[in-house]
Write a protein that holds these residues in place. Structure first.
Motif, PDB file in Angstrom:
ATOM      1  N   LEU A 146       0.934  -1.088  -0.118  1.00 19.46           N
ATOM      2  CA  LEU A 146       0.008   0.018   0.083  1.00 19.46           C
ATOM      3  C   LEU A 146       0.876   1.378  -0.060  1.00 19.46           C
ATOM      4  N   VAL A 147       0.555   2.143  -0.898  1.00 21.59           N
ATOM      5  CA  VAL A 147       1.177   3.414  -0.864  1.00 21.59           C
ATOM      6  C   VAL A 147       0.361   4.564  -0.133  1.00 21.59           C
ATOM      7  N   VAL A 148       0.830   5.078   0.836  1.00 22.38           N
ATOM      8  CA  VAL A 148       0.004   6.297   1.510  1.00 22.38           C
ATOM      9  C   VAL A 148       0.558   7.570   1.162  1.00 22.38           C
ATOM     10  N   THR A 149      -0.129   8.611   0.629  1.00 20.85           N
ATOM     11  CA  THR A 149       0.496   9.937   0.238  1.00 20.85           C
ATOM     12  C   THR A 149       0.326  10.780   1.450  1.00 20.85           C
ATOM     13  N   GLY A 150       1.162  11.772   1.721  1.00 17.58           N
ATOM     14  CA  GLY A 150       0.769  12.373   2.870  1.00 17.58           C
ATOM     15  C   GLY A 150       1.044  11.667   4.318  1.00 17.58           C
ATOM     16  N   ALA A 151       1.963  10.899   4.327  1.00 13.73           N
ATOM     17  CA  ALA A 151       2.121   9.755   5.284  1.00 13.73           C
ATOM     18  C   ALA A 151       2.667  10.257   6.391  1.00 13.73           C
ATOM     19  N   GLY A 152       3.008  11.777   6.546  1.00 10.03           N
ATOM     20  CA  GLY A 152       3.563  12.131   7.888  1.00 10.03           C
ATOM     21  C   GLY A 152       2.523  13.030   8.688  1.00 10.03           C
ATOM     22  N   GLY A 153       1.331  13.552   8.023  1.00 11.05           N
ATOM     23  CA  GLY A 153       0.105  14.124   8.825  1.00 11.05           C
ATOM     24  C   GLY A 153      -0.718  13.148   9.755  1.00 11.05           C
ATOM     25  N   GLY A 154      -1.797  13.892  10.226  1.00 12.92           N
ATOM     26  CA  GLY A 154      -2.622  13.074  11.037  1.00 12.92           C
ATOM     27  C   GLY A 154      -3.261  11.721  10.731  1.00 12.92           C
ATOM     28  N   VAL A 155      -3.759  11.802   9.647  1.00 15.55           N
ATOM     29  CA  VAL A 155      -4.542  10.598   9.043  1.00 15.55           C
ATOM     30  C   VAL A 155      -3.366   9.635   8.441  1.00 15.55           C
ATOM     31  N   GLY A 156      -2.514  10.192   8.092  1.00 10.38           N
ATOM     32  CA  GLY A 156      -1.334   9.325   7.137  1.00 10.38           C
ATOM     33  C   GLY A 156      -0.687   8.498   8.380  1.00 10.38           C
ATOM     34  N   VAL A 157      -0.396   9.332   9.467  1.00 10.04           N
ATOM     35  CA  VAL A 157       0.275   8.521  10.438  1.00 10.04           C
ATOM     36  C   VAL A 157      -0.650   7.153  10.966  1.00 10.04           C
ATOM     37  N   ALA A 158      -1.799   7.483  11.235  1.00 10.08           N
ATOM     38  CA  ALA A 158      -2.793   6.229  11.678  1.00 10.08           C
ATOM     39  C   ALA A 158      -2.513   5.085  10.509  1.00 10.08           C
ATOM     40  N   ALA A 159      -3.000   5.846   9.270  1.00  7.74           N
ATOM     41  CA  ALA A 159      -3.229   4.904   8.097  1.00  7.74           C
ATOM     42  C   ALA A 159      -1.980   3.807   8.226  1.00  7.74           C
ATOM     43  N   VAL A 160      -1.062   4.354   8.256  1.00  9.53           N
ATOM     44  CA  VAL A 160       0.330   3.517   7.977  1.00  9.53           C
ATOM     45  C   VAL A 160       0.426   2.542   9.009  1.00  9.53           C
ATOM     46  N   GLN A 161       0.154   2.945  10.237  1.00  7.77           N
ATOM     47  CA  GLN A 161       0.219   1.803  11.334  1.00  7.77           C
ATOM     48  C   GLN A 161      -1.083   1.000  11.517  1.00  7.77           C
ATOM     49  N   ILE A 162      -2.156   1.350  10.943  1.00 10.08           N
ATOM     50  CA  ILE A 162      -3.254   0.502  11.044  1.00 10.08           C
ATOM     51  C   ILE A 162      -3.105  -0.464   9.777  1.00 10.08           C
ATOM     52  N   ALA A 163      -2.532  -0.005   8.699  1.00 11.80           N
ATOM     53  CA  ALA A 163      -2.107  -1.111   7.665  1.00 11.80           C
ATOM     54  C   ALA A 163      -1.185  -1.981   8.070  1.00 11.80           C
ATOM     55  N   ARG A 164      -0.092  -1.465   8.792  1.00 10.37           N
ATOM     56  CA  ARG A 164       0.946  -2.378   9.102  1.00 10.37           C
ATOM     57  C   ARG A 164       0.421  -3.441  10.382  1.00 10.37           C
ATOM     58  N   ALA A 165      -0.734  -3.065  11.291  1.00 11.82           N
ATOM     59  CA  ALA A 165      -1.294  -3.778  12.188  1.00 11.82           C
ATOM     60  C   ALA A 165      -1.960  -5.291  11.454  1.00 11.82           C
ATOM     61  N   PHE A 166      -2.374  -4.870  10.305  1.00 10.71           N
ATOM     62  CA  PHE A 166      -2.980  -6.027   9.442  1.00 10.71           C
ATOM     63  C   PHE A 166      -2.115  -6.662   8.252  1.00 10.71           C
ATOM     64  N   GLY A 167      -0.881  -6.354   8.559  1.00 10.66           N
ATOM     65  CA  GLY A 167       0.166  -7.416   7.861  1.00 10.66           C
ATOM     66  C   GLY A 167       0.434  -6.738   6.393  1.00 10.66           C
ATOM     67  N   VAL A 168       0.030  -5.488   5.954  1.00 11.56           N
ATOM     68  CA  VAL A 168       0.293  -4.979   4.782  1.00 11.56           C
ATOM     69  C   VAL A 168       1.485  -4.301   4.783  1.00 11.56           C
ATOM     70  N   LYS A 169       2.471  -4.285   3.814  1.00 13.62           N
ATOM     71  CA  LYS A 169       3.720  -3.649   3.676  1.00 13.62           C
ATOM     72  C   LYS A 169       3.049  -2.109   2.994  1.00 13.62           C
ATOM     73  N   VAL A 170       4.043  -1.188   3.749  1.00 18.08           N
ATOM     74  CA  VAL A 170       3.236   0.377   3.624  1.00 18.08           C
ATOM     75  C   VAL A 170       4.693   1.020   2.722  1.00 18.08           C
ATOM     76  N   ILE A 171       4.310   1.842   2.058  1.00 16.63           N
ATOM     77  CA  ILE A 171       5.160   2.968   1.320  1.00 16.63           C
ATOM     78  C   ILE A 171       4.811   4.345   1.633  1.00 16.63           C
ATOM     79  N   GLY A 172       5.430   5.047   2.474  1.00 16.94           N
ATOM     80  CA  GLY A 172       4.938   6.149   2.951  1.00 16.94           C
ATOM     81  C   GLY A 172       5.584   7.382   2.233  1.00 16.94           C
ATOM     82  N   VAL A 173       4.456   8.156   1.455  1.00 11.57           N
ATOM     83  CA  VAL A 173       5.310   9.328   0.685  1.00 11.57           C
ATOM     84  C   VAL A 173       5.254  10.628   1.549  1.00 11.57           C
ATOM     85  N   ALA A 174       6.279  11.378   2.016  1.00  6.96           N
ATOM     86  CA  ALA A 174       6.122  12.318   2.972  1.00  6.96           C
ATOM     87  C   ALA A 174       7.478  13.158   2.573  1.00  6.96           C
ATOM     88  N   SER A 175       7.636  14.230   3.133  1.00 11.19           N
ATOM     89  CA  SER A 175       8.728  15.145   2.817  1.00 11.19           C
ATOM     90  C   SER A 175      10.004  14.578   3.234  1.00 11.19           C
TER      91      SER A 175
END
Length: 306
Positions: A146-175
């Protein structure tokens, strides 16, 4: 009288004011809550400019800022079950949470776990719940990318963690400045910028299964080229164009059950709210400026003492 931070008209920061207001009275299905903390989100300043969700009526002015709050139940409205005076709760306020007192509808209010602080709980009803709804909507199997754009913001930070908790690999796009922070969440960091798609493809040579966009605009347009299946493209930042790209907006559940599930992720350690800055109510303007500037890392919360 109790204090609240409001906008007195639609416009810019000059429309904001700290005022005194009568303590509200709960109606059927509502709770009067003594607010201990209120989360700050981009939608807060957008509402000040006149933004409203489809079907949402115009706010009565002056309107209290804020769409997530945590506190203690002071009064229970008619026909309310499952809540009592003294309960510690969090949820989506009816008409603003930057206040010493707020009304919360029981339909989108949950009991705060005792292990979770008011400050952390106030970061969950919008950002973390939006993240949770989106990850559930994508319904990716463990091992998917899963790619998360805006991974450093409030929703992005949570999305990365939740996806990881479900066993999903995450690529976070952020500054570039958020590289270490994004990697600490368990994601592979790709710097944002005009060429971020090339960075994502280099990080995921076998391809990308889904995109959770939190930026919109040109970033969403570019990110749409990544997944082979465009139905696995969702956004909370570009709802006006995502349909044309073959994707869909995040489908928000907005239920107490989702809040309970998100809170449980916090309790079991899968989700950390990452509140990075707090401000007292009389400095709410500063909190809004941090978020409105677009460079907040994690969540900003206003702490209210009553």
């Amino acid at each position: 009288m109790p204090k609240a931070y409001v906008f007195t008209r639609y416009g810019g920061p000059e429309a904001e004011a700290l005022v005194e207001q009568e303590k509200p009275s709960p109606g059927p299905g509502q709770l009067l809550v003594a607010v201990r903390a209120a989360g700050v989100n981009p939608v807060d300043f957008k509402q000040r400019t006149g933004y409203a969700r489809p079907g949402q009526s115009a706010r009565d002015l002056p309107a209290v800022f804020g769409n997530e709050a945590a506190g203690v139940v002071e009064r229970v409205g008619p026909d309310v079950t499952g809540f009592a005076v003294g309960d510690e709760v969090f949820g989506n306020p009816l008409a603003g949470g930057y206040a010493e007192y707020a009304l919360l509808p029981v339909a989108v209010t949950a009991h705060k776990p005792p292990e979770t602080s008011f400050t952390d709980a106030a970061a969950l009803p919008v950002a973390a719940a939006t993240a949770y709804d989106g990850v559930r909507q994508l319904d990716l199997p463990a091992g998917a990318t899963l790619v998360v754009t805006g991974a450093g913001g409030g929703v992005g930070v949570a999305a990365v963690q939740i996806a990881r908790a479900f066993g999903v690999k995450v690529i976070g796009v952020a500054s570039a400045g958020k590289k270490e922070f994004v990697e600490s969440l368990g994601a592979v960091h790709v710097p944002s910028g005009p060429d971020f798609v090339s960075g994502v493809r280099a990080a995921a040579p076998e391809g990308v299964d889904a995109v959770y966009d939190l930026v919109g605009g040109e970033v969403l347009e570019a990110a749409a080229t990544l997944p082979a299946d465009r139905t696995k493209l969702i956004t909370a930042g570009g709802k006006d164009i995502v349909g044309r790209l073959g994707g869909a907006p995040v489908a928000r559940a907005r239920t107490a059950a989702v809040l309970d599930e998100v809170a449980q992720l916090v309790v079991d350690g899968s989700l950390k709210p990452y509140v990075t800055q707090t401000f007292p109510l009389d400095r709410a303007a500063e909190a809004l400026r941090v978020v409105e500037g677009g460079h907040a890392r994690g969540k900003i919360v206003i702490e209210v003492g009553v």
